[in-house]
Design an enzyme around this catalytic site. Structure first.
Site, mmCIF file in Angstrom:
data_model
loop_
_atom_site.group_PDB
_atom_site.id
_atom_site.type_symbol
_atom_site.label_atom_id
_atom_site.label_comp_id
_atom_site.label_asym_id
_atom_site.label_seq_id
_atom_site.Cartn_x
_atom_site.Cartn_y
_atom_site.Cartn_z
ATOM 1 N N HIS A 83 15.638 -9.653 23.176
ATOM 2 C CA HIS A 83 15.238 -10.978 22.701
ATOM 3 C C HIS A 83 14.012 -10.763 21.821
ATOM 4 O O HIS A 83 12.959 -10.323 22.298
ATOM 5 C CB HIS A 83 14.912 -11.900 23.876
ATOM 6 C CG HIS A 83 16.116 -12.294 24.671
ATOM 7 N ND1 HIS A 83 16.075 -12.556 26.025
ATOM 8 C CD2 HIS A 83 17.405 -12.467 24.289
ATOM 9 C CE1 HIS A 83 17.281 -12.881 26.443
ATOM 10 N NE2 HIS A 83 18.114 -12.835 25.410
ATOM 11 N N GLU A 86 10.415 -11.717 22.805
ATOM 12 C CA GLU A 86 9.859 -11.194 24.049
ATOM 13 C C GLU A 86 9.320 -9.805 23.744
ATOM 14 O O GLU A 86 10.066 -8.829 23.666
ATOM 15 C CB GLU A 86 10.929 -11.195 25.136
ATOM 16 C CG GLU A 86 11.413 -12.614 25.456
ATOM 17 C CD GLU A 86 12.590 -12.673 26.404
ATOM 18 O OE1 GLU A 86 12.924 -11.634 27.008
ATOM 19 O OE2 GLU A 86 13.187 -13.768 26.538
ATOM 20 N N HIS A 190 12.118 -7.484 29.353
ATOM 21 C CA HIS A 190 12.087 -8.853 28.839
ATOM 22 C C HIS A 190 10.729 -9.484 29.073
ATOM 23 O O HIS A 190 9.798 -8.839 29.571
ATOM 24 C CB HIS A 190 13.174 -9.691 29.523
ATOM 25 C CG HIS A 190 14.565 -9.350 29.103
ATOM 26 N ND1 HIS A 190 15.328 -10.158 28.301
ATOM 27 C CD2 HIS A 190 15.344 -8.272 29.386
ATOM 28 C CE1 HIS A 190 16.509 -9.606 28.098
ATOM 29 N NE2 HIS A 190 16.540 -8.455 28.749
ATOM 30 N N GLU A 281 11.249 -8.484 33.852
ATOM 31 C CA GLU A 281 10.535 -9.568 33.187
ATOM 32 C C GLU A 281 9.048 -9.270 33.359
ATOM 33 O O GLU A 281 8.524 -9.286 34.480
ATOM 34 C CB GLU A 281 10.900 -10.906 33.806
ATOM 35 C CG GLU A 281 12.382 -11.250 33.742
ATOM 36 C CD GLU A 281 12.812 -11.816 32.403
ATOM 37 O OE1 GLU A 281 11.914 -12.038 31.548
ATOM 38 O OE2 GLU A 281 14.017 -12.054 32.212
#
Length: 443
Positions: A83, A86, A190, A281
């Site tokens: 992404h 990110e 991410h 994350e």
């Protein structure tokens, strides 16, 4: 003495220390090429393909034999920035490269890790998305998707339901890459939360969805992998550091339990590439200010290194026939944890099974022949931290049917729809229904 020190300094590679800021494509390429040139004995830089706009998808390999696979040396990978908005993972992987090459020969643990592992690092899977971000935002920027406006983490084949979206160049490049290497362990990086998420991201009743989860046959290993990373990150392990986000006990969560996701990369890696992958994350804010990057590196460095070491869990070896010839495409699995797409030996007859310490019955099956069962005990990890080596010599003579040992065909279709439903027939909870609605509209 002074002259000797000066002469030694001239012989050692000299690369300017990487600064803590965001590096755009040209700067990233310059850094990667500089590392590859100055540390050519332990690195290899190559592109696995191009983005929609023609930007290279760079991978830097670090290892004792960076240009080719060696028997017994497991393949590991990190992928970041799929992404484009990110961004923390992209910079962390550049600093990880810098740390690895500078530590080789100076730090005994890092030197051993590099000498015993082939480490593939892709700082950006979506360079077009990263370059498209004009106004960085903590929650969403227009660079999340690739240039064709496709979310790359919804773009892979799915084992649970049909995913008929157009496959993007970046996705196809990764799928092709996975076929060229025997990857054992991976993580994709991410941002937007602070948690280590493990497969499955999607599911069916047979994997436990009626209980608001979707578990793999290797759930114990995946929980260990996620906790290994989270427990060494001082903020992730707290599980509640992001405002207005769910609490994650010990900093880990099953992907489906968090929110169902179709066409994700980690499920694809596990099912079709035999590669254990989790999603990391790393920041509450997707695109934080540059001055915070040193803190992210400090919080994640130990986790990034320790996670790589986990590629040496379990057992590894080769399968041979009676004459000592390696056998490709042989099924090698633990008897009570069969995969929907069976794990098989590569073209060199190698297998790698990530397992926690304990006793297991290993099922080795040549297509068209009876299974060969062996009971093994994996001891607690030693200081060398190496997988238990176990070769199998099967009582087979002569040439095998080439059709049986050819490249295995596990079609990229919803495989779990072909499998009988073995779960209890219970109704989904109303709570799960609202969780799904919440993530669809607000995540």
């Amino acid at each position: 003495m002074d002259l000797a020190v000066l002469w030694l300094g001239l012989l050692l590679p000299v690369v300017t220390a990487l600064d803590f800021r965001y590096h755009h494509q040209e700067e990233m390429e310059a850094f990667l090429k500089s590392v590859a040139q100055n540390y050519s004995s332990i690195t290899h830089l190559h592109s696995i393909g191009k983005s929609v706009k023609g930007r290279n998808l760079w991978v830097l390999v670090v290892g004792q034999s960076p240009k080719e696979h060696r028997v017994g040396i497991p393949e590991f990978k990190y992928v970041a920035n799929m992404h484009g908005d990110e961004t923390v993972g992209r910079e962390l992987l550049l600093h990880l490269i810098d740390y690895l090459v500078r530590s080789h020969g100076n730090d005994a643990d890092i030197t051993h890790l590099i000498n015993s592992t082939r480490i593939h690092i892709m700082p950006s899977m979506n360079p077009d998305g990263f370059e498209a971000v004009k106004k960085p935002d903590c929650y969403y920027s227009n660079g999340r998707e690739n240039f064709n406006n496709y979310d790359l983490n919804r773009n892979f084949p799915d084992a649970f339901e049909s995913n008929n979206v157009s496959k993007q160049p970046e996705t196809l490049a990764v799928m092709k890459w996975l076929k060229t290497e025997t990857f054992v362990l991976s993580a994709n990086l991410h941002g937007g939360a602070l948690v280590a998420s493990y497969p499955f991201d999607n599911g069916v009743q047979a994997t436990g969805t009626l209980l608001s989860r979707s578990l793999t046959p290797d759930d114990d290993v995946f929980q260990h992998l996620a906790y290994t990373y989270a427990s060494r990150n001082p903020n992730m392990t707290k599980g509640d550091q992001c405002k207005n986000k769910r609490h994650f006990p010990n900093g880990i969560i099953n992907g489906y339990s968090w929110y169902p996701l179709q066409g994700g990369m980690q499920d694809y890696n596990y099912i079709w590439a035999q590669c254990f992958e989790i999603t990391l994350e790393l920041s509450c804010c997707k695109y934080p200010r540059e001055e915070k990057l040193p803190l992210f590196w400090s919080d994640n460095r130990a986790s990034l290194i320790e996670y790589i070491r986990q590629v040496h869990l379990g057992i590894k070896g080769q399968v041979f026939d009676q004459s000592g010839n390696p056998l490709p495409n042989v099924i090698v699995e633990v008897q009570d944890r069969k995969h929907i797409c069976p794990f098989r030996t590569n073209k060199l007859g190698e297998y790698y099974l990530l397992l926690l310490p304990g006793s297991y019955v290993i099922n080795v099956t040549v297509p068209g022949h009876d299974p060969h069962l062996t009971k093994l005990t994996i001891p607690r990890k030693s200081q060398t931290f190496s997988a238990l080596k176990q070769d199998f010599h099967l009582p087979l003579r002569g040439r095998l049917d080439p059709m049986l040992v050819s490249e295995p065909s596990c079609p990229t279709i919803p495989l779990y729809k072909l499998r009988p439903n073995r779960s209890a027939a219970t109704k989904p909870s109303l709570f799960l229904f609202f969780v799904i609605l919440w993530n669809v509209f607000f995540k």
